[in-house]
Design a protein around this motif. Structure first.
Motif, PDB file in Angstrom:
ATOM      1  N   LYS A   1      -6.140  -1.794  36.547  1.00  0.00           N
ATOM      2  CA  LYS A   1      -7.147  -1.238  37.486  1.00  0.00           C
ATOM      3  C   LYS A   1      -7.977  -0.152  36.830  1.00  0.00           C
ATOM      4  N   ARG A   2      -7.332   0.669  35.974  1.00  0.00           N
ATOM      5  CA  ARG A   2      -8.077   1.731  35.304  1.00  0.00           C
ATOM      6  C   ARG A   2      -9.242   1.158  34.501  1.00  0.00           C
ATOM      7  N   ARG A   3      -9.022   0.010  33.886  1.00  0.00           N
ATOM      8  CA  ARG A   3     -10.052  -0.593  33.036  1.00  0.00           C
ATOM      9  C   ARG A   3     -11.048  -1.427  33.823  1.00  0.00           C
ATOM     10  N   ALA A   4     -10.596  -1.964  34.964  1.00  0.00           N
ATOM     11  CA  ALA A   4     -11.402  -2.940  35.696  1.00  0.00           C
ATOM     12  C   ALA A   4     -12.723  -2.337  36.158  1.00  0.00           C
ATOM     13  N   PRO A   5     -13.756  -3.170  36.229  1.00  0.00           N
ATOM     14  CA  PRO A   5     -15.071  -2.697  36.681  1.00  0.00           C
ATOM     15  C   PRO A   5     -15.136  -2.656  38.205  1.00  0.00           C
TER      16      PRO A   5
ATOM     17  N   ASP B   1     -16.652   2.107  41.227  1.00  0.00           N
ATOM     18  CA  ASP B   1     -17.636   2.992  41.836  1.00  0.00           C
ATOM     19  C   ASP B   1     -18.936   2.877  41.066  1.00  0.00           C
ATOM     20  N   LYS B   2     -19.904   3.725  41.385  1.00  0.00           N
ATOM     21  CA  LYS B   2     -21.226   3.485  40.813  1.00  0.00           C
ATOM     22  C   LYS B   2     -21.352   3.875  39.340  1.00  0.00           C
ATOM     23  N   THR B   3     -20.331   4.511  38.777  1.00  0.00           N
ATOM     24  CA  THR B   3     -20.430   4.766  37.329  1.00  0.00           C
ATOM     25  C   THR B   3     -20.178   3.492  36.532  1.00  0.00           C
ATOM     26  N   THR B   4     -19.719   2.476  37.207  1.00  0.00           N
ATOM     27  CA  THR B   4     -19.411   1.258  36.456  1.00  0.00           C
ATOM     28  C   THR B   4     -20.160   0.064  37.037  1.00  0.00           C
ATOM     29  N   THR B   5     -20.184  -1.010  36.288  1.00  0.00           N
ATOM     30  CA  THR B   5     -20.888  -2.213  36.729  1.00  0.00           C
ATOM     31  C   THR B   5     -20.295  -2.747  38.032  1.00  0.00           C
TER      32      THR B   5
ATOM     33  N   ALA C   1      -4.650   9.785  27.240  1.00  0.00           N
ATOM     34  CA  ALA C   1      -5.987  10.055  26.730  1.00  0.00           C
ATOM     35  C   ALA C   1      -6.879  10.570  27.845  1.00  0.00           C
ATOM     36  N   HIS C   2      -7.976  11.180  27.444  1.00  0.00           N
ATOM     37  CA  HIS C   2      -8.956  11.655  28.429  1.00  0.00           C
ATOM     38  C   HIS C   2     -10.337  11.622  27.813  1.00  0.00           C
ATOM     39  N   ILE C   3     -11.339  11.754  28.677  1.00  0.00           N
ATOM     40  CA  ILE C   3     -12.722  11.813  28.215  1.00  0.00           C
ATOM     41  C   ILE C   3     -12.988  13.231  27.711  1.00  0.00           C
ATOM     42  N   LYS C   4     -13.219  13.353  26.428  1.00  0.00           N
ATOM     43  CA  LYS C   4     -13.451  14.677  25.829  1.00  0.00           C
ATOM     44  C   LYS C   4     -14.865  15.153  26.131  1.00  0.00           C
TER      45      LYS C   4
ATOM     46  N   ARG D   1     -14.032   3.716  31.811  1.00  0.00           N
ATOM     47  CA  ARG D   1     -13.148   2.565  31.712  1.00  0.00           C
ATOM     48  C   ARG D   1     -12.465   2.487  30.341  1.00  0.00           C
ATOM     49  N   ALA D   2     -13.122   3.050  29.323  1.00  0.00           N
ATOM     50  CA  ALA D   2     -12.607   2.888  27.954  1.00  0.00           C
ATOM     51  C   ALA D   2     -11.371   3.738  27.675  1.00  0.00           C
TER      52      ALA D   2
END
Lengths: 358, 358, 358, 358
Positions: D45-49, D52-56, D154-157, D339-340
């Motif tokens: 689910k974390r990876r799935a598109p 919300d609106k940040t993703t496709t 991991a996290h978004i740096k 998603r990455a």
């Protein structure tokens, strides 16, 4: 062309028969193993030529120089590199093979593959001399295996029509393997040596050569090493064994005799012995489903007659593209079995060491 | 345990006999190859069980579903994944093998290796059923090889004491290979089929099984593929062939007959024919110095009797660690040779395709 | 521990800093390549220490002896083995590191991994001296690549706060790469050398060291080499580059600057130029989807400050398990960038040669 | 093209974005591991598109079907195969990319490599959709690692100019990693999410895209895993990480900040703490000499802006070989970072599992 093999213990073999040196790099060895150089020297002597009239009179001093990976006689864990300087090479003997390939040798496909750039002197990198680094690496492997309680030993099963006894597939002992391997002519029956030497001499006098079969056993492996489908003990040992020049067949246990056998007769039943599961027989040569069964590994290796014979042979002249008759002048073993036993042992030891490192 | 093989064309085989599905991923295929699905289906049928009384009555519909790597019938160059759903599985038949291992099967070493977690139903991942994806991959490989002018074909050389003719090692033709491979019972001599079926039936009625030998040939390879020392054609084909359950020996050309042969008799001399270098004979089975010689590749494969026989056999109870008698109830081929021919062909085709991609 | 890398061209590196010799075996080279030994010697000199005060005063004669694989100056196609005898080693300098590991060095994990058996003198197999065989192998690779029209060159992008110009990512030429690589201090701007030397000297006088970044370019690759997913040009080059001691980051094209970039600004559009598809810019550093795009490959390599500094540092005594202060006495480069450029070039050349052999 | 990776744990990924299915085979897994399918679903689910609106807005049901290797929820030791059926694919959207390649995408080199036979719909095998099987395999790996006491998170740096805090390189805890990984938008500072979403929205409204950087940590590894020279932890992780589309840089610890650092400031000294050797700092990101130092592994990954943007872009028509303007109609993430993160975690987990199996 790849002279590199192994997954955990990676061997890279280099050298050409009449080049500067031959040798190998062994990557992945455990650290802290004290190497007995006398044992290594003994293995080198088993393979070396010039011992007696069954082998070529070339007297190479296969003196190994260790370049790295050993400090104060103990492995450091870094790659172990070893080299043997080439000496006593008579390149002149091989001059005409550049244009007239020797039958049943690598000469012709190598000529095509390398466009004539390969070193043809003495067979170059395809020479059986390249088995010397394999024997060295195998001698190292055997010492590491010994620490794990694993023993490897081989003997000449037959040369032409002369046979030796076979190992007891299910009950061969480490001391028996050591007894046979410690000989300079590796047979189980002491009486087989003279008969085999006579057989070889017969072919030599006829400017001919003769093939044979080697049987190799390995004891002490735990149950369940290796595995299905493409990581089988059989497949991994075969890939190394077919790297030995003149090997044309590899089989396990009954091998090709399985073709005329029936399940009732050859299935290896089980029993409980001293609280452990044992096979009642070992027709499978210690490998089931590609994995070690706990019984001794028994591998058979077919070796073809030395292709280099003194008698004239039909060939072609690659320059003129005309038929030609080849007369090989060099010095060649009429039968390589006596020297090849140590090579087979080394190859099996290397393969098994690689498998045990998983 | 590794069910992955190949350097350029990498096959990863998955599945368990009674699990959801079996299949494989083939990585590295060239793009743009139109696949003939009928030819693939035919190969699957050759291996499939239930064709007649020489084989087990299990009727698996080995229907292959391609998941990726093919678009509009043409390879895309992306990994080709294929799966076969498992159906018609009777798991109950295998219940007692969890505690009483079948002699000469993978059961006992697998039990030790996987600590009892492996799927034992039908042999799990060690089942001969896993050769179905190999046959599929081989069928793909054969079509790609055909575009390179390379043909692979095999036949039953012998079952027990009944023999077929052999391929003419030096002059076997592509049409002869195709003729033999197109049969559902692959023999050269039409008359051999009945005799072999009788032989198998004899063992079946005796609650027994029988082994045999398969001969496989490959034509049309250029000179100089493969190489010394550990990248030999022999070693690479062996590693795949030993991945087939029941294979216990692999040899090339004369194979183990080299052991009693002499150089004068078996050296493969050369001649010039139509401006090309050809061997006069092909006792080396198309491989010299580990490289293709231009002559047909001839590989012999020894196959042991099916270990699953109806007769009672000595085994052990792994729970109680006491001796036990095993009676196998399931449905089993008394001889796997008729079905194994297509698997050997597939394995050789895969190995050769990998070698030709260099 | 594996000092072996490569799929088609397999390099096996051996040796320990203060052992008998270091070297490598290069397996899989094409035959028939005439090697220019002067060019190889020049590459060895670029890496060798003792050239001036920016580098350690150790004066090793990195004289390469080729043991096999070359005949009359031309590659034979057999494994190319080369060795460099170790001389001028002062082992005494390193005595205390057996018990007191050097911060940011391999000493401590190597001690744990090898149980104290590894050769610690000079860093043993972990020494930057082991990059000498890599440079040799890279020099061979560069000559083979040159025959394919591929040029590799690198320069010091920055040392501390001093920067050089960067290559024009989309239009850098082979002659520019050759101009920069032919220097003994590899910078694009002639004026950068003095500034960088001053920067290094500043850190040396302070008993300190400094890091930097190297930019490497490769031109002339055909479109479509390498590939998704795990066979990317980026991944394959990284695996070799991280084998160079002190490398802590590898990026392509804009690299980490991509993190603050937007698609409109950095997408590399296409145009038709002289009938060929070209990218308008090359922010991706010549790699798209893991494959070569036809634009120059641009790879950036981050190099940490030499961990061996003269200033006292906090460490531990592994015998007594107490805190300790380490003072390193030996001779060390305050900055390895000037010597490391040739190593990065070599690593990239080796990786690209391997990729082009498919 | 090879979508296979690993030495002990070998992953083979298959599938095309708009083909029948995607999936993978994981070979070499230990037997007896109970898999928590809920945890695997969460990772998917974390990876799935479509979250919300940040993703496709594509709403793929990434429902994994396990085909083999798991029995009653426990790994059997046989290859674990898993597939995800493709649904909700709108192939029409991609029609024009067959002739007009998307800038900074794999389209053009793939066209050249595969001669136009590759499946271009949705990027085919090069699609970021192929990271779904990687996330699945990583989710399995994370559960096995957990049993060894190893945690990966991991996290978004940063995204564009918006940054999150960084992990404490030397003292980050497992519970902190778990806290961050358990979010659907993985940041350390709760407040960073809104700012990053705003940043992404800004670019989306501008028909643009934006890049970023991910920081990943792994805790609990024993000292001395991996090794010099070409078996480094850095190199092995990089080869997997560069398999993720859009990754353009990989660094460890300070990474490219090492370039302007000095040894005194960044060397990681040692101390004895609770009877164990610990580093005082962890600028090297847990890797020294290619081996684990015992400190947390810290890896930084640079990710480029999504190349698919709505704004018109310069390209070429491969049919007519004329310049062309490309307008991409499909649905695309303006920033793939959210998603990455799970993909980077998965890749690192897979790499570390492979390393720990030695």
């Amino acid at each position: 062309m790849s002279s590199v093999i192994g997954k955990n213990i990676i061997i890279s073999v280099f050298g050409e028969s009449h080049g500067e040196a031959i040798g190998c790099v062994i990557d992945g060895l455990p650290s802290g193993v004290a190497l007995d150089m006398d044992k290594i020297d003994f293995e080198m002597k088993r393979r070396a030529p010039g011992r007696d009239k069954t082998t070529t009179p070339r007297k190479e001093k296969d003196k190994v120089r260790i370049l790295s990976g050993v400090l104060n006689g103990v492995t450091t864990g870094a790659p172990l590199a070893a080299m043997i300087e080439n000496t006593n090479t008579k390149s002149g003997d091989y001059k005409n093979i550049m244009t007239v390939p020797r039958p049943s040798h690598s000469d012709y496909p190598a000529f095509v593959k390398f466009g004539g750039n390969n070193d043809v002197r003495g067979g170059g990198h395809f020479s059986a001399r390249l088995t010397a680094p394999v024997v060295f690496a195998g001698a190292v492997a055997k010492q590491i295996l010994a620490q794990k309680g694993i023993t490897v030993g081989a003997h000449i099963k037959r040369i032409g029509d002369v046979t030796d006894s076979c190992f007891n597939k299910n009950e061969v002992t480490a001391s028996e393997l050591e007894r046979v391997s410690s000989k300079m002519f590796n047979v189980i029956d002491d009486g087989a040596e003279a008969k085999m030497r006579d057989e070889i001499e017969k072919y030599r006098l006829d400017q001919n050569s003769v093939g044979g079969e080697i049987e190799c056993a390995a004891l002490g492996l735990p149950v369940g090493l290796g595995g299905n489908m493409f990581d089988t003990v059989e497949g991994r040992l075969s890939q190394i064994l077919f790297g030995i020049p003149a090997v044309k067949g590899v089989s396990f246990g009954l091998g090709f005799d399985f073709a005329s056998a029936d399940g009732k007769a050859v299935n290896d039943g089980y029993c409980v012995k001293d609280g452990e599961v044992k096979t009642l027989t070992n027709n499978n040569g210690g490998v089931l489903g590609g994995m070690t069964s706990g019984a001794p590994i028994i591998v058979n290796v077919a070796i073809k007659p030395t292709p280099s014979i003194a008698a004239p042979q039909p060939s072609v002249n690659l320059d003129t593209m005309e038929n030609a008759t080849l007369e090989i002048k060099g010095r060649h073993d009429p039968c390589i079995l006596p020297r090849a036993v140590s090579v087979v042992e080394a190859a099996v030891a290397l393969g098994i060491l690689d498998i045990t490192m998983e």
